[in-house]
Design an enzyme around this catalytic site. Structure first.
Site, mmCIF file in Angstrom:
data_model
loop_
_atom_site.group_PDB
_atom_site.id
_atom_site.type_symbol
_atom_site.label_atom_id
_atom_site.label_comp_id
_atom_site.label_asym_id
_atom_site.label_seq_id
_atom_site.Cartn_x
_atom_site.Cartn_y
_atom_site.Cartn_z
ATOM 1 N N LYS A 78 62.614 109.625 40.519
ATOM 2 C CA LYS A 78 61.412 110.473 40.517
ATOM 3 C C LYS A 78 60.197 109.553 40.571
ATOM 4 O O LYS A 78 60.231 108.429 40.068
ATOM 5 C CB LYS A 78 61.359 111.299 39.223
ATOM 6 C CG LYS A 78 60.476 112.507 39.294
ATOM 7 C CD LYS A 78 61.212 113.748 39.754
ATOM 8 C CE LYS A 78 60.281 114.926 39.868
ATOM 9 N NZ LYS A 78 60.961 116.167 40.243
ATOM 10 N N GLY A 179 54.012 130.818 34.694
ATOM 11 C CA GLY A 179 53.685 129.938 35.819
ATOM 12 C C GLY A 179 53.987 130.618 37.136
ATOM 13 O O GLY A 179 55.132 130.957 37.427
ATOM 14 N N GLY A 181 53.181 129.477 40.338
ATOM 15 C CA GLY A 181 52.906 128.563 41.451
ATOM 16 C C GLY A 181 53.914 128.801 42.553
ATOM 17 O O GLY A 181 54.350 129.933 42.796
ATOM 18 N N VAL A 183 57.204 128.059 42.921
ATOM 19 C CA VAL A 183 58.493 128.655 42.551
ATOM 20 C C VAL A 183 58.303 130.000 41.842
ATOM 21 O O VAL A 183 58.973 130.980 42.156
ATOM 22 C CB VAL A 183 59.300 127.705 41.632
ATOM 23 C CG1 VAL A 183 60.654 128.311 41.315
ATOM 24 C CG2 VAL A 183 59.477 126.337 42.264
#
Ligand code: NAI
Length: 356
Positions: A78, A179, A181, A183
């Protein structure tokens, strides 16, 4: 770094500072036992460099586990770019990031994560070939991984609802989505289309309004979303949403969402288990995006093939739920040990090949 609480025998951690562009980034390669370390690049403004390092270390280990559990021929890595990045510097920063990725000679392959778009990855692709999440050809998967992640989370929610509530469909099932966003909003669409009832929150009021309009969702404040009296809580914002306090106060019977590293501490997972709340291990349920990315990297990105792999997340979670129940162990520990076994077996095979 070796004493950092999140360091876990990572194979390599690259710190990059590029004076010309202003890029500051960390690329963490946790394991290449199963293949090149694949995982997205996050652009975020951290409170400190130590916090950024912790995020990179945790997220890269999560990718090793995620890729192993999704049976992908890829290790875990990552990258984080330390924000803020001024708009006029963004292009130069992303090109410099691409050069840093390239310097690892394919040990790490990057893609989008929070704060980074397909357009950004196209800029990264100017300076390295070790990049995915670019545009899709007709009939092929590619580009934004979020719809695939959302689909995987939806099938995971279905598996959890079946295991916990004995229900084979989502009609009337109440889901709180934290959330909205990339996804989160696709997930709301998937759930709405199957008749689920939605309660949502986001720090961005524009996203809340849009999701409420399109999917008949009810909005609540960001402080209350995780404590709603619902069947499922789906954390789809940043990591660490489930603290010990939240785990203690949660009213839902299932936690199943897209965010990486949802449990703030291992103890939060223990509390969920003690309270009989079924937790779908994050890196198992949210693997849809990386499955798509893996298809793009290998060239096996026929959409039907990718979707079948994403849908396999459901039965995989069912297997984990059954194992956890029969051994009386919490689900995330079952998944951790399965992932570690797969990585250890790959390492052993590697050692045998090298010795031969
Ligand atoms: P995003 O950046 O598009 O969306 C995150 C959303 O969360 C934003 O709308 C933001 O305003 C909101 N948010 C931030 N803090 C919040 C809070 N305290 N309360 C409510 N809302 C808050 O990111 P994306 O791509 O949708 O990813 C969401 C999560 O899923 C992240 O943890 C990411 O690492 C994880 N994930 C994403 C994948 C993908 O395919 N995009 C793949 C696997 C995991």
């Amino acid at each position: 770094m070796f004493d950092h609480p999140d360091y876990d025998a990572h194979e390599k951690v690259l710190m990059v500072e590029d004076a010309a562009s202003g890029l500051k980034a960390i690329i963490a390669v946790h394991s290449t036992a199963l293949g090149a370390a694949a995982g997205g690049c996050r652009l975020w403004t951290y409170g400190s460099g130590v916090a950024a390092l912790g995020d990179a270390l945790r997220l890269s280990r999560g990718m090793s586990y995620k890729n192993a559990m999704a049976n992908l021929p890829m290790g875990g890595g990552k990258a984080v770019i330390l924000g803020p990045v001024l708009p006029e510097r963004r292009e130069a920063v992303l090109e410099a990031f691409g050069r840093a990725v390239d310097s690892l000679d394919g040990q790490y392959i990057t893609a989008e994560d929070v704060g980074v778009s397909v357009a950004d990855m196209k800029i990264v692709a100017r300076t390295t070939g070790y990049v995915s999440g670019l545009d899709a050809a007709v009939g092929k998967s590619g580009g934004d991984p979020s719809p695939f992640t959302a689909r995987g989370v939806r099938v995971g929610i279905e598996a959890a609802v079946k295991a916990k509530l004995g229900r084979s469909d989502l009609a009337g099932i109440k889901v709180a989505v934290q959330g909205l966003g990339h996804v989160g909003s696709y997930l709301c669409e998937e759930l709405f289309n199957l008749g689920a009832r939605l309660v949502v929150a986001d720090i961005n009021p524009v996203r809340v309004e849009e999701v409420c309009d399109r999917f008949a969702a009810e909005s609540v404040s960001v402080n209350d979303i995780l404590l709603q009296t619902v069947d499922v809580v789906a954390p789809c914002a940043l990591g660490g949403a489930i603290s010990e306090v939240v785990a203690q106060q949660l009213q839902a019977t299932i936690v199943a969402g897209a965010a990486n590293n949802q449990l703030l501490t291992p103890q939060a997972g223990v509390i969920l288990g003690e309270r009989g709340i079924l937790y779908a291990p994050d890196y198992v349920i949210n693997a849809g995006g990386i499955i798509m990315v893996a298809g793009e990297i290998s060239g096996h990105n026929d959409e039907a093939h990718i979707l079948a792999q994403v849908d396999a997340i459901g039965p995989r979670l069912t297997d984990i739920f059954i194992k956890a129940k029969s051994a009386n162990v919490i689900t995330n520990l079952v998944a951790d040990s399965m992932a570690r076994d797969k990585i250890a077996a790959a390492k052993a095979r590697q050692n045998v090949t090298e010795a031969a």
